[in-house]
Design a protein around this motif. Sequence first.
Motif, PDB file in Angstrom:
ATOM      1  N   VAL A  91       0.837  -1.200   0.000  1.00  0.00           N
ATOM      2  CA  VAL A  91       0.000   0.000   0.000  1.00  0.00           C
ATOM      3  C   VAL A  91       0.870   1.249   0.000  1.00  0.00           C
ATOM      4  O   VAL A  91       0.620   2.214  -0.738  1.00  0.00           O
ATOM      5  CB  VAL A  91      -0.957  -0.010   1.216  1.00  0.00           C
ATOM      6  N   GLY A 122      -2.331   0.444  -4.364  1.00  0.00           N
ATOM      7  CA  GLY A 122      -3.773   0.724  -4.436  1.00  0.00           C
ATOM      8  C   GLY A 122      -4.122   1.596  -5.633  1.00  0.00           C
ATOM      9  O   GLY A 122      -5.047   1.295  -6.397  1.00  0.00           O
ATOM     10  N   LEU A 172      -7.035  -5.946  -4.368  1.00  0.00           N
ATOM     11  CA  LEU A 172      -7.661  -4.812  -3.674  1.00  0.00           C
ATOM     12  C   LEU A 172      -8.434  -5.289  -2.457  1.00  0.00           C
ATOM     13  O   LEU A 172      -8.431  -4.645  -1.405  1.00  0.00           O
ATOM     14  CB  LEU A 172      -8.600  -4.062  -4.619  1.00  0.00           C
ATOM     15  N   LEU A 177      -5.629  -0.344   3.326  1.00  0.00           N
ATOM     16  CA  LEU A 177      -5.963   0.867   2.570  1.00  0.00           C
ATOM     17  C   LEU A 177      -6.790   1.855   3.385  1.00  0.00           C
ATOM     18  O   LEU A 177      -6.938   3.006   2.990  1.00  0.00           O
ATOM     19  CB  LEU A 177      -6.745   0.497   1.300  1.00  0.00           C
TER      20      LEU A 177
END
Length: 407
Positions: free
Chosen positions: A131, A136, A164, A171
């Motif tokens: 990340v 992302g 994802l 995230l």
Amino acid sequence: MDDNIEIPEYFICPISLQIMKDPITAISGITYDRESIENWLFKRHNTICPVTKQPLPRDPELTPNHTLSRLIQAWCTSNGIDRIATPKPPLSKLYVMNLIRDLSVQDLQLKTLQKLESLAMENDRNRVCMVEAGLGEALTSFIISCYRRRSEMINGLEEALSILYILRRSLVSMGPLTEDDEIIESLIWILAGDYNPSVKSHAAHALKSVIQKANPGLLQRLKPEFFKTITSNIRDKNTKTLIPQQASNALLHVLLQTCPWGRNRVAMIESGSVFSLVEVELRSPEKKTTELVLGILYHLCSCSDGRAQLLNHAAGIAVIARRILVISTTSDDRAVMIVWLLCKYSATNGVLQEMLRVGTVAKLCMVMQSNCAWRLKEKIREILKRHYDVWKDSPCVEVAFLTGCVR
């Protein structure tokens, strides 16, 4: 291992109390086994050294203790214990950034995504590193590029969505993946397409993440197709295409996040969301689902067409009443407020008689006797006073009880 063999104290991880396989030293000076300290920091989200209680930075420097590692290996060999396998070096941002660059090369995309997916599944430290390296945003760009090339043969979309989904918790602390409306259009395209439930499920979770961080301007530009697609996915009863309940809840979160705007409520109602929400509640009365459904219905019932749709469903009033005093204080609040809206703006004689028949009035009286919020009791008292003359002669509710509630 022979129980009589005494293990040197400094070979033992202070967290796991086992021999360290991959000793690393934190900035506090204490050495831990890598797996244990990374689990402490990145999975449990602790911010202090477990031994010294000193604060640790958000991305603490963890230095491999090669000397201690060699001592442990030598000790194992001299005591007839199987050597501990040489640990894999931790994932670096530079390595991830190189993989991200490979995503721009079409012939390497699928292989790169599969490698990234494997790395993401390994441990929390990898996910945090990925990340922070910008994966992302790179995955979002890849999904948008798939949407733009939707007439072509597309490879890697399933893997990108899977990554994802794996990264979703890492995230959370980051900013929005993109301010581009096109990512929403891309995810809606996937949800509307002929993809398997797993792909749609991952798209639903990605859409929830995007909507949660979207600015109000973007949320006010949502198109009617957006709500039609979400409604069709939560309404779907086909077991071959039905998304899992967790993904359905993600889409309910999306509706709840977007329904404060009047034009969005109108679009939801026109897409048949009210009917679908009642069906969802009848199909899977689970606590979180119920709270989301009732929260959305409360917003939609602020519109006359929303109330009309709820009342036109044979189980509309009943499903609201049956959830009162069953799920949670949150659902009680939403359910009572829905009844309040119906009683204030849509109280035909048929509606009031239906409320008696399905036990709504009796439930309201029970809430008055419970330890609920004063504000909620005032709303119930207003409902009961407003329609006391209609309900007082009914055998479905005890008159003395009803009279006591309105005083």
